[in-house]
Design an enzyme around this catalytic site. Structure first.
Site, PDB file in Angstrom:
ATOM      1  CG  ASP A  42      -1.609  -1.137   1.605  1.00 51.08           C
ATOM      2  OD1 ASP A  42      -1.567  -2.101   0.832  1.00 51.08           O
ATOM      3  OD2 ASP A  42      -2.255  -1.140   2.658  1.00 51.08           O
ATOM      4  CD  GLN A  58       2.186  -1.129   5.218  1.00 52.87           C
ATOM      5  OE1 GLN A  58       1.924  -2.198   5.733  1.00 52.87           O
ATOM      6  NE2 GLN A  58       2.663  -0.110   5.914  1.00 52.87           N
TER       7      GLN A  58
HETATM    8  C1  FRU Z   1      -4.023  -3.505   2.752  1.00 56.43           C
HETATM    9  C2  FRU Z   1      -3.378  -3.979   4.056  1.00 56.43           C
HETATM   10  C3  FRU Z   1      -3.698  -3.031   5.180  1.00 56.43           C
HETATM   11  C4  FRU Z   1      -2.556  -3.220   6.122  1.00 56.43           C
HETATM   12  C5  FRU Z   1      -1.410  -3.467   5.190  1.00 56.43           C
HETATM   13  C6  FRU Z   1      -0.383  -4.419   5.700  1.00 56.43           C
HETATM   14  O1  FRU Z   1      -3.393  -3.993   1.613  1.00 56.43           O
HETATM   15  O2  FRU Z   1      -3.786  -5.290   4.353  1.00 56.43           O
HETATM   16  O3  FRU Z   1      -4.957  -3.229   5.774  1.00 56.43           O
HETATM   17  O4  FRU Z   1      -2.338  -2.123   6.940  1.00 56.43           O
HETATM   18  O5  FRU Z   1      -1.953  -3.966   3.984  1.00 56.43           O
HETATM   19  O6  FRU Z   1       0.732  -4.449   4.887  1.00 56.43           O
END
Ligand code: FRU
Length: 482
Positions: A42, A58
């Site tokens: 994300d 992420q």
């Molecule tokens: C969405 C998600 C979020 C979480 C993140 C973890 O793709 O599942 O809800 O914070 O990715 O990497």
């Protein structure tokens, strides 16, 4: 380990891996945001701060698979040219040692606040904050976590999105209860101390089991709720947009019409931001949970989509066209007018080739008789490999067909299109292992990853059962930003 040490260790891991990624780069993208190496998902903390766009993501800096999450970081003056900055957040404290999950950023004066979900040493999900004065080094707040789940039953409680309205700060958090996704609302007079308002919105049962990455945006006179529900319409993960009504006094959002944010396979966890001119821009993860990711063989996985403006059309629909700044990428240009494409005379645009291309086609349906027409990109010489973007006239749907794109990918689904005044505009961005198709003025977008052979570079315009009339076609080679 101290936060500083955890960051240094993570950065060193990525730096070590980055040179191998550059050497072995069959699928590396030319003008999309990626990490130098390893896994990303994300977008996080998309914000305009001290005259620049900051974007975090992420990131697992130790492997090509998802793992304990960190926040990677890029910065841009223009939403087109991005530069990597050091990894911004790493797990280090009891409240976030399991991972730094998704979240958002807000700038207030010289301070940049990052709000994120910490995965605690007990596996719980809590909301935390880190601050910076220079937009590069972030200090975690000593009194983290700032928000705990509203009750003991709430386990899934993540992805804080923060914004300010008038003098009040608001935070939405994605959650679920009784098998239905919901959004929890908090508010604050200042960004470190939050009060629970209540459940702001909830699935009516048809909108998924868990709402990830909620994002409330006010655009024109509309209130838009972007969501990434899990298990909706038989699909594992889908990014949707709901046009509804926000009532700040009651702390509730009334659901209105909703639709897919993007009709491709690889678009998730969108996040929007507003710059200092009140302009709303959105970006998303250009990949998908559980999808094959052939770039893992090259030492990396995941990318961001192109940034898109969020606009309201004259008839009240939401448009997400590519940001105009992307025109800066344009290099060599070809254009043709009044082209007639017939089944026995597909058109290769004089041998146009490329894996980093922008192509804009205006079709006139009133002058076309075909039942199906479109464009194929990344075609091999013998045409056994091709990615087809085809418009089916009777059903008024577009399908991006990746069944012959190269390495196997996930499933494709058709996208219904509204034809007005007989015109269809297809606006394609091809980038080495991706294809984004913007329809009309951004009424629909279809975002996909593709993994063709490097030598599959041809383009072809086709039609079947009649002719297709192209009023204007423009194609540009696009320059690389990396
Ligand atoms: C969405 C998600 C979020 C979480 C993140 C973890 O793709 O599942 O809800 O914070 O990715 O990497």
């Amino acid at each position: 380990m101290k936060h500083k040490d955890a960051l240094l260790r993570a950065q060193a891991s990525v730096d070590r891996a980055a040179s191998a990624v550059m050497e072995n780069n069959r699928y590396r993208l030319d003008y999309h945001v990626m990490s130098p190496a390893f896994w990303i998902n994300d977008p996080n903390g998309f914000v305009y701060y001290k005259g620049q766009y900051h974007l975090f993501y992420q990131h697992h800096p130790y492997s090509v698979e998802w793992g304990p999450m960190h926040w990677g970081h890029v910065v841009s003056d223009d939403l087109v040219n991005w530069r990597h900055l050091p990894i911004a957040l790493a797990p280090s404290e009891p409240y976030d040692c399991g991972g730094i999950y998704s979240g958002s950023a807000v700038a207030e004066g010289d301070t940049l606040y990052l709000f994120y979900t910490g995965i605690t040493d007990q596996g719980g999900q809590v909301q935390c904050v880190a601050r910076s004065q220079d937009g590069i080094r972030f200090e975690k707040y000593a009194d983290n976590p700032i928000v705990q789940p509203p009750n003991e039953e709430t386990h899934d409680f993540r992805d804080p999105k923060v914004w300010r309205k008038d003098q009040t700060w608001y935070m939405v958090i994605g959650s679920k209860a009784d098998g239905k996704g919901n959004v929890q609302l908090y508010k604050a007079d200042e960004p470190l101390s939050w009060t629970y308002v209540g459940k702001m919105a909830e699935s009516d049962g048809a909108l998924g089991e868990m709402w990830e990455c909620p994002d409330l945006a006010h655009v024109g006179d509309q209130d838009l709720l972007f969501l990434s529900p899990m298990n909706i319409r038989g699909i594992n993960n889908l990014n949707i947009i709901i046009q509804g009504k926000m009532d700040y006094t009651a702390g509730s959002f009334t659901l209105g019409p909703w639709r897919d944010m993007d009709y491709g396979h690889d678009f998730y966890a969108s996040q929007s931001m507003e710059n200092d001119q009140g302009r709303r821009v959105m970006i998303a993860w250009m990949d998908m949970w559980c999808a094959p990711m052939p770039s893992q063989k090259e030492g990396w996985a995941g990318a961001m989509t192109l940034p898109r403006d969020v606009l309201i059309s004259e008839n009240g629909s939401v448009l997400t066209p590519p940001v105009p700044e992307l025109e800066k990428l344009r290099g060599e240009h070809i254009a043709e007018q009044q082209l007639v494409i017939s089944p026995d005379q597909p058109n290769g645009l004089n041998g146009l080739q490329g894996d980093a291309l922008e192509i804009k086609i205006i079709y006139d349906l009133k002058k076309s008789s075909a039942t199906q027409f479109g464009i194929a990109v990344r075609c091999s010489v013998d045409h056994s490999q091709a990615t087809l973007v085809s418009f089916d006239v009777p059903s008024s749907t577009i399908l991006v067909d990746r069944s012959r794109s190269g390495e196997p990918v996930g499933e494709d689904r058709p996208c219904k299109v509204d034809i007005q005044e007989g015109k269809l505009i297809l606006h394609l961005f091809v980038d080495r292992s991706s294809l984004e198709v913007f329809v009309n003025a951004g009424e629909q977008v279809i975002t996909n990853r593709i993994y063709p052979d490097p030598a599959s570079l041809y383009v072809e315009l086709f039609s079947s059962e009649g002719t297709a009339y192209i009023e204007q076609i423009d194609a540009w080679q696009l320059n690389a930003i990396w």
